[in-house]
Design a protein around this motif. Structure first.
Motif, PDB file in Angstrom:
ATOM      1  N   LYS A  60      44.035   0.407 -14.094  1.00  0.00           N
ATOM      2  CA  LYS A  60      44.309   1.853 -14.146  1.00  0.00           C
ATOM      3  C   LYS A  60      43.619   2.496 -15.349  1.00  0.00           C
ATOM      4  O   LYS A  60      43.021   3.568 -15.242  1.00  0.00           O
ATOM      5  N   ALA A  61      43.721   1.846 -16.500  1.00  0.00           N
ATOM      6  CA  ALA A  61      43.060   2.375 -17.711  1.00  0.00           C
ATOM      7  C   ALA A  61      41.538   2.363 -17.521  1.00  0.00           C
ATOM      8  O   ALA A  61      40.834   3.305 -17.917  1.00  0.00           O
ATOM      9  N   ALA A  62      41.033   1.302 -16.884  1.00  0.00           N
ATOM     10  CA  ALA A  62      39.580   1.152 -16.691  1.00  0.00           C
ATOM     11  C   ALA A  62      39.016   2.265 -15.809  1.00  0.00           C
ATOM     12  O   ALA A  62      37.932   2.796 -16.081  1.00  0.00           O
ATOM     13  N   LYS A  63      39.755   2.620 -14.761  1.00  0.00           N
ATOM     14  CA  LYS A  63      39.291   3.687 -13.856  1.00  0.00           C
ATOM     15  C   LYS A  63      39.093   4.986 -14.636  1.00  0.00           C
ATOM     16  O   LYS A  63      38.113   5.701 -14.434  1.00  0.00           O
ATOM     17  N   ILE A  64      40.040   5.294 -15.512  1.00  0.00           N
ATOM     18  CA  ILE A  64      39.946   6.524 -16.318  1.00  0.00           C
ATOM     19  C   ILE A  64      38.704   6.451 -17.217  1.00  0.00           C
ATOM     20  O   ILE A  64      37.926   7.397 -17.327  1.00  0.00           O
ATOM     21  N   ALA A  65      38.523   5.295 -17.869  1.00  0.00           N
ATOM     22  CA  ALA A  65      37.395   5.131 -18.808  1.00  0.00           C
ATOM     23  C   ALA A  65      36.052   5.265 -18.086  1.00  0.00           C
ATOM     24  O   ALA A  65      35.126   5.921 -18.584  1.00  0.00           O
ATOM     25  N   ILE A  66      35.941   4.659 -16.910  1.00  0.00           N
ATOM     26  CA  ILE A  66      34.676   4.712 -16.158  1.00  0.00           C
ATOM     27  C   ILE A  66      34.388   6.151 -15.738  1.00  0.00           C
ATOM     28  O   ILE A  66      33.251   6.640 -15.862  1.00  0.00           O
ATOM     29  N   LYS A  73      31.643   2.715 -10.712  1.00  0.00           N
ATOM     30  CA  LYS A  73      32.001   1.307 -10.965  1.00  0.00           C
ATOM     31  C   LYS A  73      30.801   0.376 -10.777  1.00  0.00           C
ATOM     32  O   LYS A  73      30.708  -0.670 -11.411  1.00  0.00           O
ATOM     33  N   ASP A  74      29.875   0.788  -9.925  1.00  0.00           N
ATOM     34  CA  ASP A  74      28.710  -0.069  -9.644  1.00  0.00           C
ATOM     35  C   ASP A  74      27.673  -0.044 -10.759  1.00  0.00           C
ATOM     36  O   ASP A  74      26.706  -0.813 -10.721  1.00  0.00           O
ATOM     37  N   GLU A  75      27.876   0.842 -11.731  1.00  0.00           N
ATOM     38  CA  GLU A  75      26.955   0.864 -12.880  1.00  0.00           C
ATOM     39  C   GLU A  75      27.465   0.003 -14.040  1.00  0.00           C
ATOM     40  O   GLU A  75      26.825  -0.096 -15.078  1.00  0.00           O
ATOM     41  N   ILE A  76      28.634  -0.601 -13.868  1.00  0.00           N
ATOM     42  CA  ILE A  76      29.173  -1.503 -14.908  1.00  0.00           C
ATOM     43  C   ILE A  76      28.534  -2.880 -14.726  1.00  0.00           C
ATOM     44  O   ILE A  76      28.545  -3.444 -13.629  1.00  0.00           O
ATOM     45  N   ASP A  77      27.994  -3.413 -15.821  1.00  0.00           N
ATOM     46  CA  ASP A  77      27.256  -4.684 -15.754  1.00  0.00           C
ATOM     47  C   ASP A  77      28.097  -5.910 -16.108  1.00  0.00           C
ATOM     48  O   ASP A  77      27.697  -7.044 -15.854  1.00  0.00           O
ATOM     49  N   PHE A  78      29.253  -5.669 -16.788  1.00  0.00           N
ATOM     50  CA  PHE A  78      29.998  -6.819 -17.309  1.00  0.00           C
ATOM     51  C   PHE A  78      31.408  -6.358 -17.676  1.00  0.00           C
ATOM     52  O   PHE A  78      31.619  -5.181 -18.009  1.00  0.00           O
ATOM     53  N   ILE A  79      32.347  -7.279 -17.630  1.00  0.00           N
ATOM     54  CA  ILE A  79      33.752  -6.971 -17.969  1.00  0.00           C
ATOM     55  C   ILE A  79      34.203  -7.909 -19.089  1.00  0.00           C
ATOM     56  O   ILE A  79      33.990  -9.119 -18.993  1.00  0.00           O
ATOM     57  N   VAL A  80      34.825  -7.334 -20.118  1.00  0.00           N
ATOM     58  CA  VAL A  80      35.482  -8.173 -21.141  1.00  0.00           C
ATOM     59  C   VAL A  80      36.947  -7.752 -21.189  1.00  0.00           C
ATOM     60  O   VAL A  80      37.243  -6.565 -21.382  1.00  0.00           O
ATOM     61  N   PHE A  81      37.838  -8.705 -20.988  1.00  0.00           N
ATOM     62  CA  PHE A  81      39.279  -8.401 -20.881  1.00  0.00           C
ATOM     63  C   PHE A  81      40.041  -9.179 -21.956  1.00  0.00           C
ATOM     64  O   PHE A  81      40.004 -10.407 -21.999  1.00  0.00           O
ATOM     65  N   ALA A  82      40.744  -8.452 -22.809  1.00  0.00           N
ATOM     66  CA  ALA A  82      41.522  -9.109 -23.877  1.00  0.00           C
ATOM     67  C   ALA A  82      43.009  -9.024 -23.561  1.00  0.00           C
ATOM     68  O   ALA A  82      43.531  -7.941 -23.286  1.00  0.00           O
TER      69      ALA A  82
END
Ligand code: ACO
Length: 334
Positions: A60-66, A73-82
């Motif tokens: 949910k937070a990621a959707k807002i940030a993108i 979403k298809d322009e994101i190259d990589f995900i880092v999740f902490a």
């Protein structure tokens, strides 16, 4: 070499607010103790029976940030999740984000550095962008603490502190080498791993052994030597903030916004005093969310940004300390 700048950010917390008075109904504690020792007034806890998780809040937070980054979403190259509270022992939450957001089959990496998790994640993403490998990276910090806490008087020294929530940002390539992340600084000291730890289930102490053990075995709840952690936190926070300032030849008076990991308001105030920072140079929101571990810095940064407190060219300093011990800082020119 490129620089990396934050182009979009957002946060999400569950609706359910738990006040200190609510906690006093289930354990021997009170509002005065919690506020005096930690500054916390309330936290958000996922309601029992909800299907919310660290990954779903992160999504949910990621959707807002993108969206705020003006990307698809298809322009994101990589995900880092902490996170320290992943949905599964394995696989990690990063791959769940890839699925939940219906993204292309980009790489996904989980960071397990607890309260320093977001600083480590941001620094990791920064290196991938600096080298030119990726253009846009989604960096998420999310925690579902409430289900794993000992919510009895026995666990009150820990359980009153932690809250649930998620924050995310998109880190993007810029060719302006004066902007974005100027430097990051990471440290660890495993000697003190047992001072703040969830010991099991682990390969050493697996589920059948826990089930067979007596009631005294509470090794699956977080343990914290609060006083020891506090004393180390104030020292390490100061060191790593100073490291960021000296590396960039910046004085503390040049900081427009300092966002400390929201571990305890007393720790933040101690550091503010030590660095002679004015109130308007420091952002704290632990009062409303508690300690959300890997999510705390990015929730605070997102909230400060939404309030218009982060402007073009501002010097923003992030710093964290936590279990491991691990600690780190990131200096940004916005
Ligand atoms: N309500 C009422 N009394 C309580 C509570 C509570 N919720 N919790 C503890 N107490 C009692 C204790 O039992 C103790 O009683 P006693 O003196 O009769 O034995 C008394 O209060 C004092 O306890 P302390 O633990 O010494 O309290 P302290 O002032 O150290 O505060 C705290 C505890 C808030 C946890 C503090 O030590 C702290 O913030 N530590 C650092 C936390 C931190 O930075 N963590 C790092 C990040 S977290 C991560 O990485 C996952």
């Amino acid at each position: 070499m490129y620089n990396a700048k934050i182009t979009g950010l957002g946060f999400y917390v569950p609706d359910n607010i738990v006040s200190n008075d609510d906690l006093a109904k289930i354990m021997d504690t009170d509002d005065a103790w919690i506020q005096e020792r930690t500054g916390i007034k309330q936290r958000h806890w996922i309601k029992d029976g909800s299907d919310e998780t660290s990954a779903s809040m992160g999504a949910k937070a990621a959707k807002i940030a993108i969206e705020r980054a003006g990307l698809s979403k298809d322009e994101i190259d990589f995900i880092v999740f902490a996170t320290l509270s992943p949905d599964f022992y394995f696989p990690g939450c990063g791959v769940q984000i890839q699925d939940m957001l219906d993204m292309q089959t980009v790489g996904a990496l989980d960071v397990r550095n607890q309260c320093s998790g977001f600083v480590y994640a941001l620094s990791t993403a920064d290196q991938f962008i600096k080298t030119g490998m990726y253009k846009n990276i989604l960096v998420i910090g999310s925690e579902y603490h409430s289900n794993g806490l000992d919510k009895t008087t026995r666990g009150r020294g820990v359980s009153v502190i932690f809250g649930d929530g998620a924050g995310a940002c998109v880190l993007s390539r810029t060719e302006d080498n004066q902007k974005g992340i100027l430097s990051s600084h990471l440290h660890s000291q495993g000697k003190y791993a047992d001072k703040l730890i969830v010991e099991s289930p682990s390969i050493k102490h697996w589920v059948p052994e826990i089930l067979e053990s007596d009631e005294e075995d509470i090794s699956y709840f977080p343990y914290m030597d609060g006083t020891f952690v506090f004393k180390n936190a104030v020292v390490r926070f100061s060191e790593v903030m100073m490291e960021a300032l000296t590396t960039n030849n910046i004085a503390s008076t040049d900081i427009d916004l300092f966002i400390p990991h929201q571990a305890n308001l007393r720790i933040s105030q101690f550091i503010q005093h030590k660095f002679k920072l004015k109130d308007e140079q420091v952002y704290n929101n632990i009062m409303n969310y508690g300690n959300t571990t890997a999510a705390s810095i990015i929730i605070a940064l997102s909230e400060a940004w939404e309030k218009g407190m982060v402007k073009e060219n501002d010097i923003v300093l992030l710093a964290a300390f936590g279990s491991g011990f691990t600690w780190g800082s990131v200096l940004i020119r916005w």
